[in-house]
Design a protein around this motif. Sequence first.
Motif, PDB file in Angstrom:
ATOM      1  N   UNK A   1       0.807  -1.206   0.000  1.00  0.00           N
ATOM      2  CA  UNK A   1       0.000   0.000   0.000  1.00  0.00           C
ATOM      3  C   UNK A   1       0.843   1.260   0.000  1.00  0.00           C
ATOM      4  N   UNK A   2       1.920   1.239   0.762  1.00  0.00           N
ATOM      5  CA  UNK A   2       2.808   2.410   0.826  1.00  0.00           C
ATOM      6  C   UNK A   2       3.529   2.609  -0.504  1.00  0.00           C
ATOM      7  N   UNK A   3       3.949   1.508  -1.100  1.00  0.00           N
ATOM      8  CA  UNK A   3       4.611   1.596  -2.402  1.00  0.00           C
ATOM      9  C   UNK A   3       3.670   2.196  -3.441  1.00  0.00           C
ATOM     10  N   UNK A   4       2.411   1.762  -3.411  1.00  0.00           N
ATOM     11  CA  UNK A   4       1.420   2.281  -4.349  1.00  0.00           C
ATOM     12  C   UNK A   4       1.170   3.773  -4.123  1.00  0.00           C
ATOM     13  N   UNK A   5       1.104   4.186  -2.857  1.00  0.00           N
ATOM     14  CA  UNK A   5       0.906   5.604  -2.540  1.00  0.00           C
ATOM     15  C   UNK A   5       2.055   6.459  -3.060  1.00  0.00           C
ATOM     16  N   UNK A   6       3.272   6.003  -2.838  1.00  0.00           N
ATOM     17  CA  UNK A   6       4.446   6.750  -3.292  1.00  0.00           C
ATOM     18  C   UNK A   6       4.461   6.878  -4.807  1.00  0.00           C
ATOM     19  N   UNK A   7       4.104   5.814  -5.488  1.00  0.00           N
ATOM     20  CA  UNK A   7       4.102   5.849  -6.950  1.00  0.00           C
ATOM     21  C   UNK A   7       2.954   6.693  -7.492  1.00  0.00           C
ATOM     22  N   UNK A   8       1.781   6.553  -6.893  1.00  0.00           N
ATOM     23  CA  UNK A   8       0.618   7.291  -7.369  1.00  0.00           C
ATOM     24  C   UNK A   8       0.859   8.799  -7.342  1.00  0.00           C
ATOM     25  N   UNK A   9       1.502   9.258  -6.276  1.00  0.00           N
ATOM     26  CA  UNK A   9       1.724  10.699  -6.116  1.00  0.00           C
ATOM     27  C   UNK A   9       3.115  11.133  -6.583  1.00  0.00           C
ATOM     28  N   UNK A  10       3.850  10.199  -7.172  1.00  0.00           N
ATOM     29  CA  UNK A  10       5.191  10.497  -7.716  1.00  0.00           C
ATOM     30  C   UNK A  10       6.082  11.163  -6.653  1.00  0.00           C
ATOM     31  N   UNK A  11       6.041  10.582  -5.469  1.00  0.00           N
ATOM     32  CA  UNK A  11       6.819  11.110  -4.349  1.00  0.00           C
ATOM     33  C   UNK A  11       8.307  10.869  -4.583  1.00  0.00           C
ATOM     34  N   UNK A  12       9.122  11.894  -4.318  1.00  0.00           N
ATOM     35  CA  UNK A  12      10.570  11.703  -4.437  1.00  0.00           C
ATOM     36  C   UNK A  12      11.313  11.947  -3.131  1.00  0.00           C
ATOM     37  N   UNK A  13      10.589  12.247  -2.026  1.00  0.00           N
ATOM     38  CA  UNK A  13      11.218  12.331  -0.709  1.00  0.00           C
ATOM     39  C   UNK A  13      10.140  12.138   0.359  1.00  0.00           C
ATOM     40  N   UNK A  14      10.489  11.393   1.399  1.00  0.00           N
ATOM     41  CA  UNK A  14       9.579  11.105   2.514  1.00  0.00           C
ATOM     42  C   UNK A  14      10.076  11.816   3.764  1.00  0.00           C
ATOM     43  N   UNK A  15       9.139  12.367   4.548  1.00  0.00           N
ATOM     44  CA  UNK A  15       9.479  12.983   5.836  1.00  0.00           C
ATOM     45  C   UNK A  15       8.685  12.276   6.929  1.00  0.00           C
ATOM     46  N   UNK A  16       9.374  11.830   7.965  1.00  0.00           N
ATOM     47  CA  UNK A  16       8.716  11.128   9.060  1.00  0.00           C
ATOM     48  C   UNK A  16       9.405  11.441  10.376  1.00  0.00           C
ATOM     49  N   UNK A  17       8.661  11.318  11.447  1.00  0.00           N
ATOM     50  CA  UNK A  17       9.253  11.314  12.778  1.00  0.00           C
ATOM     51  C   UNK A  17       9.658   9.887  13.130  1.00  0.00           C
ATOM     52  N   UNK A  18      10.669   9.757  13.987  1.00  0.00           N
ATOM     53  CA  UNK A  18      11.099   8.430  14.427  1.00  0.00           C
ATOM     54  C   UNK A  18      10.145   7.921  15.496  1.00  0.00           C
ATOM     55  N   UNK A  19       8.941   7.576  15.059  1.00  0.00           N
ATOM     56  CA  UNK A  19       7.929   7.101  16.000  1.00  0.00           C
ATOM     57  C   UNK A  19       8.198   5.678  16.460  1.00  0.00           C
ATOM     58  N   UNK A  20       8.868   4.877  15.629  1.00  0.00           N
ATOM     59  CA  UNK A  20       9.098   3.486  15.958  1.00  0.00           C
ATOM     60  C   UNK A  20       7.835   2.661  15.792  1.00  0.00           C
ATOM     61  N   UNK A  21       7.961   1.369  16.023  1.00  0.00           N
ATOM     62  CA  UNK A  21       6.817   0.475  15.934  1.00  0.00           C
ATOM     63  C   UNK A  21       6.581  -0.032  14.531  1.00  0.00           C
TER      64      UNK A  21
END
Length: 248
Positions: free
Chosen positions: A181-201
Motif C-alpha cells: 500500500x505504501x509503495x502504491x501511494x508513493x508511486x501514485x503521487x510520484x513522491x521523491x522524498x519522505x518525511x517522518x518522525x522516528x515514532x518506531x513500531x
Amino acid sequence: MSPHVLILGGTTEARRLAAALTARPGVRVTTSLAGRVARPEALAGQVRTGGFGGPEGLAAWLRRHRVDALVDATHPFAATITANAARAAAATATPAVILRRPGWQAGPGDHWHPVASLAEAADVLPDLGHRVLLTTGRLGLAAFAHLRDLHFVARSVERPEPPLPPDTHVVLARGPFTTAGERALLREHRIDVLVTKDSGGAATAAKLTAARELALPVVVVRRPPLPEGAQTVPDVPAVLERLGLAGA
C-alpha cells in the motif's frame, strides 16, 4: 486497597497496557488522553480526557486520586507531557516509568537524513526532492508552510488545520499500513522524498521499506531527549515486570 495505576496514553502500547492491567485482579487503571483525536479507540478501565494543568496540576491529581504508579505511554514526541509527568512523579514520590517502543534503525539500502526538528526537516527538503510525503502528524505542518515551490502529500488520521504549505494534498488514513500500500501511494503521487518522525513500531514502518525499495531519500526527525534520570522500558511485559505484576 487496590493499587491504582495512571497511564498517560494515546498510543497502541498504552491501550495494550490498559488491557493487560485491567486483567489483573484488584488493579485499578485510569488512562488519560489528551483529547486531540475526536474518536479514540476503545480502552479498558477508566478513561479521562484533557490536560492536567501542567506538572503541578498532575501532581495534585496523583495525590487526590491516590495513584500508586504512573506510566507515561505517550507518543515519543510528546516531550512536554513527558517532562510534566517526570516532575509530578518526583514531587509526589510516585513510582514512574516511561513506556517507549524502540526507534527505527537505518539498514542497508536506506537513504536517511536525520534532523533534530521539523524546522530542520523543512530546511533540507529543497535539496532532496520536490514531491514530498509528510507523515509527521497534523499538528506540525506549519513548519513547512513557507515552502511554496514543493508539492506536499500530507497524511494524518484527522484533517490538519492551517497553516499548511500552499500546494498540499491531504490524505486521511490510520495505520497499520502495508508495504504494498505504501509503495502504491508513493508511486501514485510520484513522491521523491519522505518525511517522518522516528515514532518506531510496526504500524507505520512499511513506508520506510517502500522508500528503500524505491531508493527514495527519507528525512527522519529524531526523538526529543528524555528527562534526566528517566526510567524507560520497551514494551508492556517490561512495564508489568517493573510494577511487580508480571505473574499476577
